[in-house]
Scaffold this motif. Structure first.
Motif, mmCIF file in Angstrom:
data_model
loop_
_atom_site.group_PDB
_atom_site.id
_atom_site.type_symbol
_atom_site.label_atom_id
_atom_site.label_comp_id
_atom_site.label_asym_id
_atom_site.label_seq_id
_atom_site.Cartn_x
_atom_site.Cartn_y
_atom_site.Cartn_z
ATOM 1 N N TYR A 3 14.511 -11.591 1.589
ATOM 2 C CA TYR A 3 14.401 -11.272 0.160
ATOM 3 C C TYR A 3 14.237 -12.547 -0.672
ATOM 4 N N ARG A 4 14.987 -13.580 -0.343
ATOM 5 C CA ARG A 4 14.877 -14.855 -1.052
ATOM 6 C C ARG A 4 13.461 -15.409 -0.923
ATOM 7 N N ARG A 5 12.893 -15.371 0.286
ATOM 8 C CA ARG A 5 11.532 -15.872 0.482
ATOM 9 C C ARG A 5 10.524 -15.047 -0.317
ATOM 10 N N LEU A 6 10.711 -13.725 -0.338
ATOM 11 C CA LEU A 6 9.804 -12.871 -1.116
ATOM 12 C C LEU A 6 9.835 -13.232 -2.596
ATOM 13 N N LEU A 7 11.028 -13.456 -3.120
ATOM 14 C CA LEU A 7 11.152 -13.761 -4.545
ATOM 15 C C LEU A 7 10.568 -15.120 -4.888
ATOM 16 N N ILE A 16 4.165 18.384 7.791
ATOM 17 C CA ILE A 16 4.748 18.715 6.493
ATOM 18 C C ILE A 16 3.911 18.148 5.358
ATOM 19 N N LEU A 17 3.489 16.900 5.490
ATOM 20 C CA LEU A 17 2.820 16.199 4.391
ATOM 21 C C LEU A 17 1.361 16.592 4.174
ATOM 22 N N ARG A 18 0.642 16.914 5.208
ATOM 23 C CA ARG A 18 -0.811 17.080 5.084
ATOM 24 C C ARG A 18 -1.234 18.154 4.092
ATOM 25 N N GLU A 19 -0.398 19.153 3.879
ATOM 26 C CA GLU A 19 -0.748 20.220 2.945
ATOM 27 C C GLU A 19 -0.762 19.754 1.497
ATOM 28 N N GLY A 20 0.085 18.807 1.142
ATOM 29 C CA GLY A 20 0.184 18.401 -0.254
ATOM 30 C C GLY A 20 -0.409 17.046 -0.586
ATOM 31 N N LEU A 21 -0.913 16.327 0.406
ATOM 32 C CA LEU A 21 -1.435 14.996 0.149
ATOM 33 C C LEU A 21 -2.864 15.032 -0.365
ATOM 34 N N ALA A 22 -3.131 14.241 -1.394
ATOM 35 C CA ALA A 22 -4.500 14.070 -1.873
ATOM 36 C C ALA A 22 -5.159 12.902 -1.156
ATOM 37 N N GLY A 23 -4.351 12.023 -0.568
ATOM 38 C CA GLY A 23 -4.875 10.868 0.145
ATOM 39 C C GLY A 23 -3.748 9.946 0.537
ATOM 40 N N ILE A 24 -4.107 8.929 1.281
ATOM 41 C CA ILE A 24 -3.152 7.926 1.720
ATOM 42 C C ILE A 24 -3.703 6.566 1.337
ATOM 43 N N VAL A 25 -2.848 5.710 0.820
ATOM 44 C CA VAL A 25 -3.239 4.345 0.489
ATOM 45 C C VAL A 25 -2.575 3.420 1.496
ATOM 46 N N GLU A 26 -3.384 2.684 2.238
ATOM 47 C CA GLU A 26 -2.847 1.669 3.135
ATOM 48 C C GLU A 26 -2.655 0.406 2.311
ATOM 49 N N VAL A 27 -1.444 -0.118 2.328
ATOM 50 C CA VAL A 27 -1.092 -1.231 1.462
ATOM 51 C C VAL A 27 -0.906 -2.507 2.283
ATOM 52 N N PRO A 28 -1.712 -3.538 2.012
ATOM 53 C CA PRO A 28 -1.513 -4.812 2.700
ATOM 54 C C PRO A 28 -0.134 -5.399 2.369
ATOM 55 N N GLU A 29 0.446 -6.117 3.319
ATOM 56 C CA GLU A 29 1.783 -6.651 3.138
ATOM 57 C C GLU A 29 1.900 -7.588 1.952
ATOM 58 N N ALA A 30 0.828 -8.287 1.598
ATOM 59 C CA ALA A 30 0.880 -9.177 0.436
ATOM 60 C C ALA A 30 1.164 -8.395 -0.847
ATOM 61 N N TRP A 31 0.618 -7.178 -0.946
ATOM 62 C CA TRP A 31 0.878 -6.358 -2.134
ATOM 63 C C TRP A 31 2.306 -5.804 -2.116
ATOM 64 N N ILE A 32 2.843 -5.542 -0.923
ATOM 65 C CA ILE A 32 4.235 -5.090 -0.827
ATOM 66 C C ILE A 32 5.162 -6.195 -1.321
ATOM 67 N N ALA A 33 4.904 -7.419 -0.893
ATOM 68 C CA ALA A 33 5.710 -8.554 -1.341
ATOM 69 C C ALA A 33 5.613 -8.721 -2.850
ATOM 70 N N GLU A 34 4.421 -8.567 -3.395
ATOM 71 C CA GLU A 34 4.236 -8.690 -4.847
ATOM 72 C C GLU A 34 4.991 -7.597 -5.591
ATOM 73 N N ALA A 35 4.985 -6.395 -5.058
ATOM 74 C CA ALA A 35 5.700 -5.293 -5.706
ATOM 75 C C ALA A 35 7.209 -5.547 -5.713
ATOM 76 N N VAL A 36 7.749 -6.029 -4.611
ATOM 77 C CA VAL A 36 9.178 -6.354 -4.547
ATOM 78 C C VAL A 36 9.511 -7.410 -5.593
ATOM 79 N N ARG A 37 8.681 -8.441 -5.671
ATOM 80 C CA ARG A 37 8.907 -9.530 -6.616
ATOM 81 C C ARG A 37 8.818 -9.055 -8.060
ATOM 82 N N LEU A 38 7.830 -8.247 -8.360
ATOM 83 C CA LEU A 38 7.678 -7.744 -9.730
ATOM 84 C C LEU A 38 8.823 -6.820 -10.127
ATOM 85 N N LEU A 39 9.261 -5.975 -9.208
ATOM 86 C CA LEU A 39 10.396 -5.099 -9.525
ATOM 87 C C LEU A 39 11.631 -5.915 -9.872
#
Length: 116
Positions: A101-105, A33-56
């Protein structure tokens, strides 16, 4: 895949986020389903996921689960890829273990990040 290295946690006691995407594969049916509309995929390291949760939480007062913060994490991990583009991130869910969640924050990943 990214140009930016992931942030390193300020504390050596910080561990990876065991609650991120779990399954690292898209799956055959999803890919069909996805391959037709994707321009690319970004692999995100877990440290950036934690930062995004914290910033949100700190900036937008949103409780997002780690997978719900992947769009922002991709922007943080590869800002040059999106520079000059109009970007929309869908932020979803609050389905995260309270202790995780507490540890992430509490984790300050970037030195210039605002304290909560």
């Amino acid at each position: 895949m990214g140009n930016s290295p992931p942030p390193t946690p300020a504390s050596s006691s910080a561990s990876s986020t065991p609650h991120s995407t779990g399954d690292r594969a898209l799956g055959r049916h999803n890919w069909e389903i996805l391959r037709e509309g994707l321009a690319g995929i970004v692999e995100v390291p877990e440290a950036w996921i934690a930062e995004a949760v914290r910033l949100l939480f700190a900036v937008a007062h949103l409780k997002a689960e780690p997978t719900g913060a992947l769009g922002l994490a991709a922007l943080l991990a590869e800002p040059g890829r999106f520079r000059g583009a109009s970007v929309c991130c869908v932020v979803s869910g609050g389905n995260v273990d309270p202790e995780v969640y507490r540890r992430l924050l509490q984790q300050r990943v970037r030195a210039n990040a605002p304290p909560i």
